[in-house]
Enzyme design. Structure first.
Site, PDB file in Angstrom:
ATOM      1  N   HIS A  97      -3.337  -2.970  12.380  1.00 37.12           N
ATOM      2  CA  HIS A  97      -2.449  -3.981  12.941  1.00 37.12           C
ATOM      3  C   HIS A  97      -2.799  -4.221  14.408  1.00 37.12           C
ATOM      4  CE1 HIS A  97      -0.187  -3.405   9.301  1.00 37.12           C
ATOM      5  NE2 HIS A  97       0.102  -2.155   9.627  1.00 37.12           N
ATOM      6  N   ARG A 191      -6.848  -6.441   6.718  1.00 35.53           N
ATOM      7  CA  ARG A 191      -7.442  -5.542   5.732  1.00 35.53           C
ATOM      8  C   ARG A 191      -8.915  -5.314   6.031  1.00 35.53           C
ATOM      9  NH1 ARG A 191      -5.182  -9.215   1.858  1.00 35.53           N
ATOM     10  NH2 ARG A 191      -3.029  -8.645   1.398  1.00 35.53           N
TER      11      ARG A 191
END
Length: 317
Positions: A97, A191
């Site tokens: 993140h 991802r």
């Protein structure tokens, strides 16, 4: 009238989800692949609503905007935290993140620093927590070569473990783990690797390699060191404190009187049953309940046998 804010919230189906949100907490789930319960949330992708009292039926984002006095008149324009319970029936993607600066510039929302309290874990369960690359160049090379065993750091976990996952940390929750996650209010995930699996339509899920390399930090993550204080009828453990939030674990064994020392508190009951008293009004507490003790609640009393995870924001009051 000062009163707690009990919440109804939303489920999210996931490719890696299962049935533990129903089996453990008796929540109604939409399918056998339910991965997340956004228990306390004002994020637009899943907003909680108040289930009791004066503000019954009101959405948490609306309440935060219209009644700042409940939240200590905060500076932040958005409710800053999000509490989830996640059922990893399979591995989540290997992901990262961004921090606030990167997320605001590229995604238009907050970054995502988070932490995990492991509610339950099957034998042999593990997580990915950090990576072994010593530079951005080596990171790119290992990702492009798909040398995942060389790159990724795996750690075994068990119930009661706690992990602090700052923005920039490579991570993945492994199969057979049920966790409570406290995080910044963000839904931005990059991802890196998704185990080459396909979704229900037969397509691979999107990867975000360049964004991931941009935001991944180099070096091993440093987990927090919980500090426990044993009181007469309560054991309190400070799990983590950072610029965004502080998270505690509270174990209540008998009647315990408390007072507000934060702008407001987010409370999740993980186990047990008991009662909460606010201004002589009693509220029943059971496993799986989530509520906010707003700034207007200055004192309260717990009674019963209760295990709770509690958090509050730190960078705006």
């Amino acid at each position: 009238m000062a009163e707690p804010l009990f919440l109804n919230s939303c489920m999210h189906e996931k490719i890696w989800g299962g049935t533990k949100l129903r089996d453990v907490f008796n929540y109604p789930i939409p399918s056998e692949h339910t991965g997340e319960y956004w228990a306390i949330s004002a994020h637009p992708n899943g907003v909680s609503t108040v289930s009791n009292g004066l503000y019954q039926g009101e959405a948490l984002d609306q309440l935060y905007a219209e009644h700042p006095e409940l939240f200590g008149n905060p500076k932040s324009k958005v409710f800053p935290l999000l509490t989830k319970i996640l059922d990893a029936n399979d591995w989540l993607s290997v992901q990262v993140h961004p921090d606030d600066a990167y997320a605001l510039k590229h995604e238009g929302e907050l970054g995502k620093t988070e932490c995990w309290y492991v509610i339950a874990a099957e034998d042999g369960a593990e997580i990915i927590y950090g990576h072994n690359a010593q530079s951005k160049e080596e990171l790119r090379q290992l990702i492009q070569a798909q040398r995942w065993d060389d790159l990724l750091t795996r750690i075994p976990v068990q119930a009661g473990d706690f992990f602090y996952v700052p923005s920039g940390t490579m991570h993945a929750i492994g199969k057979g783990i049920l966790i409570l996650e406290t995080q910044q209010s963000s839904d931005t995930t990059y991802r890196v690797y998704d185990f080459d699996r396909k979704d229900a339509t037969g397509k691979y899920r999107d990867l975000h390699i360049e964004q991931s390399i941009d935001v991944l930090t180099i070096g091993k993550p440093e987990n927090s060191v919980p500090a426990t204080l044993v009181l007469d009828h309560m054991v309190t453990t400070a799990l983590v404190a950072n610029p965004f939030f502080t998270v505690y674990k509270w174990l209540i064994s008998q009647t315990t009187e408390m007072a507000q020392s934060a702008p407001y508190l987010l409370v999740s009951v993980l186990n047990g049953q008991g009662r909460l008293f606010v201004d002589e009004t009693a509220y029943t507490l059971e496993k799986g309940m989530h509520f906010i003790l707003p700034n207007t609640v200055k004192k309260w009393t717990f009674e019963g046998q209760l295990e709770m995870i509690v958090s509050h924001p730190n960078h705006e009051t």
